[in-house]
Design an enzyme around this catalytic site. Structure first.
Site, PDB file in Angstrom:
ATOM      1  N   GLU A   1      32.333  32.333  43.788  1.00  0.00           N
ATOM      2  CA  GLU A   1      33.106  31.336  43.065  1.00  0.00           C
ATOM      3  C   GLU A   1      33.201  30.034  43.862  1.00  0.00           C
ATOM      4  O   GLU A   1      32.991  30.038  45.083  1.00  0.00           O
ATOM      5  CB  GLU A   1      34.518  31.879  42.791  1.00  0.00           C
ATOM      6  CG  GLU A   1      34.539  33.165  41.951  1.00  0.00           C
ATOM      7  CD  GLU A   1      34.263  32.916  40.463  1.00  0.00           C
ATOM      8  OE1 GLU A   1      33.536  31.971  40.119  1.00  0.00           O
ATOM      9  OE2 GLU A   1      34.782  33.696  39.649  1.00  0.00           O
TER      10      GLU A   1
ATOM     11  N   ASN B   1      31.383  27.435  35.936  1.00  0.00           N
ATOM     12  CA  ASN B   1      31.888  26.725  37.122  1.00  0.00           C
ATOM     13  C   ASN B   1      30.840  26.652  38.240  1.00  0.00           C
ATOM     14  O   ASN B   1      31.149  26.284  39.365  1.00  0.00           O
ATOM     15  CB  ASN B   1      33.172  27.394  37.639  1.00  0.00           C
ATOM     16  CG  ASN B   1      32.948  28.841  38.067  1.00  0.00           C
ATOM     17  OD1 ASN B   1      31.815  29.327  38.064  1.00  0.00           O
ATOM     18  ND2 ASN B   1      34.004  29.531  38.447  1.00  0.00           N
TER      19      ASN B   1
ATOM     20  N   HIS C   1      29.156  29.267  39.489  1.00  0.00           N
ATOM     21  CA  HIS C   1      29.040  30.446  40.363  1.00  0.00           C
ATOM     22  C   HIS C   1      27.687  31.127  40.205  1.00  0.00           C
ATOM     23  O   HIS C   1      27.069  31.095  39.142  1.00  0.00           O
ATOM     24  CB  HIS C   1      30.205  31.429  40.182  1.00  0.00           C
ATOM     25  CG  HIS C   1      30.195  32.275  38.946  1.00  0.00           C
ATOM     26  ND1 HIS C   1      31.331  32.545  38.224  1.00  0.00           N
ATOM     27  CD2 HIS C   1      29.201  32.939  38.299  1.00  0.00           C
ATOM     28  CE1 HIS C   1      31.048  33.330  37.211  1.00  0.00           C
ATOM     29  NE2 HIS C   1      29.754  33.582  37.230  1.00  0.00           N
TER      30      HIS C   1
ATOM     31  N   ASP D   1      26.132  42.025  41.611  1.00  0.00           N
ATOM     32  CA  ASP D   1      27.586  42.197  41.672  1.00  0.00           C
ATOM     33  C   ASP D   1      28.065  43.309  40.745  1.00  0.00           C
ATOM     34  O   ASP D   1      27.294  43.823  39.926  1.00  0.00           O
ATOM     35  CB  ASP D   1      28.289  40.877  41.318  1.00  0.00           C
ATOM     36  CG  ASP D   1      27.683  40.190  40.083  1.00  0.00           C
ATOM     37  OD1 ASP D   1      27.031  40.887  39.280  1.00  0.00           O
ATOM     38  OD2 ASP D   1      27.851  38.986  39.932  1.00  0.00           O
TER      39      ASP D   1
HETATM   40  C1  GLP Z   1      28.839  36.830  35.346  1.00  0.00           C
HETATM   41  C2  GLP Z   1      27.900  37.264  36.459  1.00  0.00           C
HETATM   42  C3  GLP Z   1      26.942  36.178  36.842  1.00  0.00           C
HETATM   43  C4  GLP Z   1      26.330  35.569  35.595  1.00  0.00           C
HETATM   44  C5  GLP Z   1      27.399  34.973  34.755  1.00  0.00           C
HETATM   45  C6  GLP Z   1      26.879  34.265  33.514  1.00  0.00           C
HETATM   46  O1  GLP Z   1      29.938  36.119  35.775  1.00  0.00           O
HETATM   47  N1  GLP Z   1      28.571  37.692  37.632  1.00  0.00           N
HETATM   48  O2  GLP Z   1      25.954  36.728  37.681  1.00  0.00           O
HETATM   49  O3  GLP Z   1      25.404  34.594  35.963  1.00  0.00           O
HETATM   50  O4  GLP Z   1      28.204  36.060  34.361  1.00  0.00           O
HETATM   51  O5  GLP Z   1      27.095  35.032  32.397  1.00  0.00           O
HETATM   52  P1  GLP Z   1      26.511  34.743  30.958  1.00  0.00           P
HETATM   53  O6  GLP Z   1      25.056  34.899  31.058  1.00  0.00           O
HETATM   54  O7  GLP Z   1      27.144  35.807  30.102  1.00  0.00           O
HETATM   55  O8  GLP Z   1      26.940  33.383  30.606  1.00  0.00           O
END
Ligand code: GLP
Length: 238
Positions: free
Chosen positions: A141, A134, A136, A67
């Site tokens: 989402e 959440n 995702h 993404d």
């Molecule tokens: C973002 C990304 C996700 C990732 C998530 C978790 O939202 N789009 O792909 O899994 O962050 O982030 P973190 O590892 O900083 O908790």
């Protein structure tokens, strides 16, 4: 689904990095689906170490990221292009022409079409995943149904709040992103999800404690994939 509880986040990251290195060693022209976020920083640090000390080469590897935020230029410190370059691509022998991240500054519809085309023509041997508080995956989402293909998404307030720790304030967090769809993620031959952080406990419980698949907790769809490994520090175990 395989579940691996490790001593701590470092051990989990090392295990995930070793699995990626195995794919790179085994598949001559490996295609890797990659992820960003705080959870992945040690994975990339380990891969860089494998490159420097153990001669693991990424010269024939193609990558595609899950993404990207819409509206952030590649030079922005919080764009996922900048994250990937600074944590990984600039530090190993990968050819950046073989790394695909949807461009956040291009017209979203055109960027999306190019991303979908790339995904359609590059089957992934491996997909790395983190998870949001959440549930995702990528930026898919919680919702009433799973979106199969890459799409433009309006970010949940929960996600913007969580990710605001990387920005000056929540107002600076983009409201939209381009993400692989659930169907795109599920097409990878092998998937590894790395869980880090106490705020992910509930999502992890939904994923590994029972068989229910629920679009309101997107990561639960992984129960339908035939080769998924979930790796988490034992203190997060339900
Ligand atoms: C973002 C990304 C996700 C990732 C998530 C978790 O939202 N789009 O792909 O899994 O962050 O982030 P973190 O590892 O900083 O908790």
């Amino acid at each position: 689904m395989k579940k691996i509880a490790t001593l701590d986040h470092y051990a989990a990251s090392l295990l995930v990095a070793e699995s990626i290195a195995d794919v790179v060693r085994t598949e001559k022209n490996a295609c890797l689906g990659l992820a960003t976020g705080g959870s992945m920083e040690l994975v990339y640090a380990n891969l860089v170490e494998f490159f420097e000390k153990d001669g693991v080469s990424f010269g024939r590897v193609t990558t595609v990221n899950l993404d990207e935020y819409i509206g952030l230029p590649p030079s922005h410190l919080q764009s996922y292009r900048h994250y990937m370059n600074s944590h990984f691509f600039d530090l190993v022998d990968i050819d950046k022409a073989n790394t695909c991240i949807p461009p956040g500054m291009e017209a979203p519809e055109a960027a999306l079409a190019a991303f979908q085309k790339f995904l359609g023509s590059h089957p992934r041997d491996f997909q790395l995943l983190g998870v949001g508080a959440n549930g995702h995956i990528g930026f898919n989402e919680p919702g009433a149904f799973f979106e199969a293909n890459a799409h433009i998404v309006t970010l949940d307030e929960c996600t913007r709040k969580d990710n605001s720790r990387f920005f000056g304030s929540i107002d600076e967090v983009p409201r939209q992103a381009i993400t692989m769809g659930i169907g795109d993620i599920m097409k990878a031959s092998k998937i590894m999800l790395l869980v880090r952080g106490d705020n992910k406990k509930e999502a992890l419980r939904e994923l590994i404690s029972h068989d229910r698949v629920d679009p309101r907790v997107p990561c639960t769809v992984l129960k339908l994939h035939s080769d998924v490994t979930v790796v988490y520090p034992e203190k997060l175990a339900p």
